[in-house]
Each structure stands twice: as C-alpha cells, then as structure tokens.
Write an enzyme that holds these catalytic residues in place. Sequence first.
Site, mmCIF file in Angstrom:
data_model
loop_
_atom_site.group_PDB
_atom_site.id
_atom_site.type_symbol
_atom_site.label_atom_id
_atom_site.label_comp_id
_atom_site.label_asym_id
_atom_site.label_seq_id
_atom_site.Cartn_x
_atom_site.Cartn_y
_atom_site.Cartn_z
ATOM 1 N N HIS A 135 0.835 -1.359 -0.230
ATOM 2 C CA HIS A 135 0.197 -0.584 -0.494
ATOM 3 C C HIS A 135 1.080 1.187 0.141
ATOM 4 O O HIS A 135 1.130 1.808 1.148
ATOM 5 C CB HIS A 135 -1.041 -0.259 0.767
ATOM 6 C CG HIS A 135 -2.376 1.056 1.269
ATOM 7 N ND1 HIS A 135 -2.387 1.465 0.425
ATOM 8 C CD2 HIS A 135 -3.161 1.534 2.365
ATOM 9 C CE1 HIS A 135 -3.944 2.409 0.456
ATOM 10 N NE2 HIS A 135 -4.580 2.292 1.504
ATOM 11 N N ASP A 226 -2.151 -1.483 12.395
ATOM 12 C CA ASP A 226 -3.302 -1.786 11.382
ATOM 13 C C ASP A 226 -4.827 -2.923 12.162
ATOM 14 O O ASP A 226 -4.094 -3.372 13.069
ATOM 15 C CB ASP A 226 -2.637 -2.108 10.650
ATOM 16 C CG ASP A 226 -3.436 -2.222 8.758
ATOM 17 O OD1 ASP A 226 -4.427 -0.979 9.085
ATOM 18 O OD2 ASP A 226 -2.845 -2.203 8.068
HETATM 19 N N1 CP Z 1 -5.934 3.050 4.319
HETATM 20 C C1 CP Z 1 -6.495 2.667 2.818
HETATM 21 O O1 CP Z 1 -6.452 2.801 2.399
HETATM 22 O O2 CP Z 1 -8.537 3.512 3.563
HETATM 23 P P1 CP Z 1 -9.567 3.113 2.483
HETATM 24 O O3 CP Z 1 -9.690 1.340 2.723
HETATM 25 O O4 CP Z 1 -10.500 4.015 2.700
HETATM 26 O O5 CP Z 1 -9.003 3.671 1.191
#
Ligand code: CP
Length: 307
Positions: A135, A226
């Site tokens: 990510h 997380d």
């Molecule tokens: N942190 C994040 O990516 O949030 P969403 O899943 O709401 O996009």
Amino acid sequence: MARHFLSLADIPASELRAVLDEAHRRKKARVGFAKGRPDQDTPLKDHVLAMLFEKSSTRTRFSFDIAMKQLGGSNITATSSDMQLGRGETIEDTAKVLSRFVDGIMLRANSHDDLIALAQNSKIPVINGLTDYNHPCQIMADLQTLEEKGRTLKDLRLTWVGDGNNVAISFINAASKFGYELRLSCPDGYKPSGQDMERARASGGNVKLVDDPVTACAQSDVVIADTWVSMGDTDAEQKMKDLEAHQVNDALMSKADKDALFLHCLPAHRGEEVSASVIDGPASVVFDEAENRLHAQKAILKWCFEA
Ligand code: CP
C-alpha cells in the site's frame, strides 16, 4: 514508457524525497482555500484518471477524487462489478482499452499480480491504490505526517505491532529510502515475508523482527497498528485470538518514548488492534495521516504524469 507508482522498493530515494517535498509544498500553498478550489497552477489540467476498485474504500476513493480536482483534472470511478472486468474481461485488455480513453489509472486490486499485469499492458501511468502485497500511497502520507509533526525520518525508530500485512510491507520497502529504523512485532504466522525483509536489508534498510511487543516498543518514536481483519479475510475469529497479545494500548505506549506518536491507516477497530484511549488520545495523529492521503497523492499523481 509510462511512469508507474507500484512499490516504494522500485523508486529511487531521491525521487521519493522529491514527492514528499512536493506534498508538503502543495499542502502549505493552499492553506485557506475551499476544498473544491483548484491549486494555483492546475498542473493536471485536462487530464483524466480512471479509478478502479475491486474492494471498498473511503480514504483512497475520496482523496484521489479531490486530488484530481485540485490539480485541475477529473476522474472516472468504477468498481470491477460496474465493468466487464467483473464479468471476465482480462486485465490486459482492460489496460489496453483504458489507455485509449484516459491519462492514468489508479487500481485497488485483490491481487498484486493483477496490478502488475495492468501496468505491463498500459501505455499510461498506473498507481497502486492497495493490493494484497502492499500500500505505497499510504506510507507516503504517513511519512508526510511524521515530518509535519517535526520529526526527522532518518532519526526515527518506528515499531509496527500486529499483522505483518500489506501496509507493513510498504514500511519495509521504504526503510532504506528514508533511513528510519523499523521494528516489527508480529506473532508466528503473521510475520512479513523473509524475502521482503532480506531485500530491504540488502538495500541498506534497518529492519528487524522483535517478537515481544513490549521490547519492540521500548523507546520507539512511532508506534503503528493496523486492522487485524482485512477486507476478504475469512479467518477473523482465529486472527483475533492469535493477535490479542499485540493490541496497542496505554500499557504498550508507555514503553515508547514519552513523545511517541501513534499511526493507524484506518479504518480502525477500537478494542481490537488498538484501545480507544490510544487512538483517541494525545499521541494519535491518525486524522492528519488520513488527510495527508490527499496531499501525498497529489504529489504522486504529478510525479507520474510529468514523466
Ligand atoms: N487506509 C485506506 O486505504 O483507507 P480506505 O480503505 O478507506 O481507502
């Protein structure tokens, strides 16, 4: 060739540094602007971004949408079930078709392999909006947040507590780029892959596994948690049991530096991976972190499109 933003491991440190600098500069330059008002220079005027979602999103979806508008461009958003992609059209053909219509693609994908296939078949930039592997946009926003709180990245001890998941992988990928120390306290079965740890170390990253969360958090400057149960996980009950000793709560935060900050990319589950007292307490910067998705991604979009 198009300039993609797929993994922090693939992008030179100097370019990631320039992206962060641009994120800070753009955020400061629009203080006092209404949210819908474009930036002064509108660098992506007449550019269109396709935003494709195979999974739910709040932050990624809204921040990329507003980012394109503030940069002077526009976007088209679709879930895979809105598209023929959800009925079996290949990712390769999707890439080739969208390359004829729009100027860039942001994909939130179930599978990182699909993201790579999209990029390999695309003539336009592809941005990773989260995959099962990593990510990267999230970590750029997180690092922007730490810097605007006055922290110097290369001097920081960061501690990741919990599941060594896709967000953790991007922190590992970025360690050598920004010079922070990264400790990961993840129980057996939830440790990040040895391959990612070795690759980070080979490129100079100071990344280490520390089993005991109390030891891992000792004198840390930043503690990160997380969600334990991610989208698509089918083993929620087992994960909750396996990870329960890795909750970030007041007792764990008390082991960190007295000025330590708490990060969480959201959405959060109070009482699971983090106590309400920590995420809603003075160390938490999670809503600045969420806001900075917008500013960091504007810099990422500009970097991709200006190549
Ligand atoms: N942190 C994040 O990516 O949030 P969403 O899943 O709401 O996009």
